[in-house]
Write a protein that holds these residues in place. Structure first.
Motif, mmCIF file in Angstrom:
data_model
loop_
_atom_site.group_PDB
_atom_site.id
_atom_site.type_symbol
_atom_site.label_atom_id
_atom_site.label_comp_id
_atom_site.label_asym_id
_atom_site.label_seq_id
_atom_site.Cartn_x
_atom_site.Cartn_y
_atom_site.Cartn_z
ATOM 1 N N GLY A 191 0.787 -1.212 0.000
ATOM 2 C CA GLY A 191 0.000 0.000 0.000
ATOM 3 C C GLY A 191 0.828 1.275 0.000
ATOM 4 O O GLY A 191 0.308 2.348 0.262
ATOM 5 N N LYS A 192 2.117 1.144 -0.265
ATOM 6 C CA LYS A 192 3.000 2.321 -0.289
ATOM 7 C C LYS A 192 2.868 3.002 -1.649
ATOM 8 O O LYS A 192 2.945 2.355 -2.687
ATOM 9 C CB LYS A 192 4.441 1.876 -0.041
ATOM 10 N N GLU A 193 2.698 4.305 -1.635
ATOM 11 C CA GLU A 193 2.563 5.043 -2.888
ATOM 12 C C GLU A 193 3.920 5.216 -3.558
ATOM 13 O O GLU A 193 4.943 5.352 -2.876
ATOM 14 C CB GLU A 193 1.949 6.415 -2.614
ATOM 15 N N PRO A 194 3.960 5.213 -4.890
ATOM 16 C CA PRO A 194 5.232 5.384 -5.606
ATOM 17 C C PRO A 194 5.887 6.741 -5.337
ATOM 18 O O PRO A 194 7.099 6.870 -5.429
ATOM 19 C CB PRO A 194 4.850 5.265 -7.074
ATOM 20 N N LEU A 195 5.083 7.732 -4.976
ATOM 21 C CA LEU A 195 5.641 9.052 -4.671
ATOM 22 C C LEU A 195 6.625 8.964 -3.506
ATOM 23 O O LEU A 195 7.659 9.632 -3.508
ATOM 24 C CB LEU A 195 4.523 10.050 -4.354
ATOM 25 N N TYR A 196 6.312 8.130 -2.519
ATOM 26 C CA TYR A 196 7.200 7.977 -1.370
ATOM 27 C C TYR A 196 8.565 7.424 -1.786
ATOM 28 O O TYR A 196 9.596 7.819 -1.249
ATOM 29 C CB TYR A 196 6.578 7.078 -0.308
ATOM 30 N N ASP A 197 8.550 6.486 -2.733
ATOM 31 C CA ASP A 197 9.819 5.936 -3.225
ATOM 32 C C ASP A 197 10.652 7.025 -3.890
ATOM 33 O O ASP A 197 11.863 7.102 -3.684
ATOM 34 C CB ASP A 197 9.572 4.796 -4.211
#
Length: 77
Positions: A37-43
């Motif tokens: 559920g981690k958004e790609p923006l965080y990466d």
């Protein structure tokens, strides 16, 4: 600058560099580990921060090296 001040600056900048390097490693591990559920923006944000920390670490190592050269020159005299 005195020799004592130069020695302190060399050790301070080395410590800053190692702290930034360690923090960048932890941020990179956070990017590599899969997150549910981690958004790609965080990466992207963490990779950008990792890159900035690595650049900061490199800069601190270079500054430390310059102060070390100044210290060596003063000790030769």
């Amino acid at each position: 600058m005195t020799k004592k001040n130069l020695r302190n600056l060399v050790s301070d900048y080395k410590n800053y560099a190692f702290v930034l390097l360690a923090a960048s490693v932890f941020l990179y591990i956070g990017v590599v580990l899969p997150g549910q559920g981690k958004e790609p923006l965080y990466d992207w944000v963490m990779m950008g921060t990792t890159f900035l920390f690595l650049v900061g670490s490199y800069s601190c190592f270079r500054i430390s090296l310059n102060y070390k050269k100044q210290l060596d020159e003063q000790e030769e005299l």
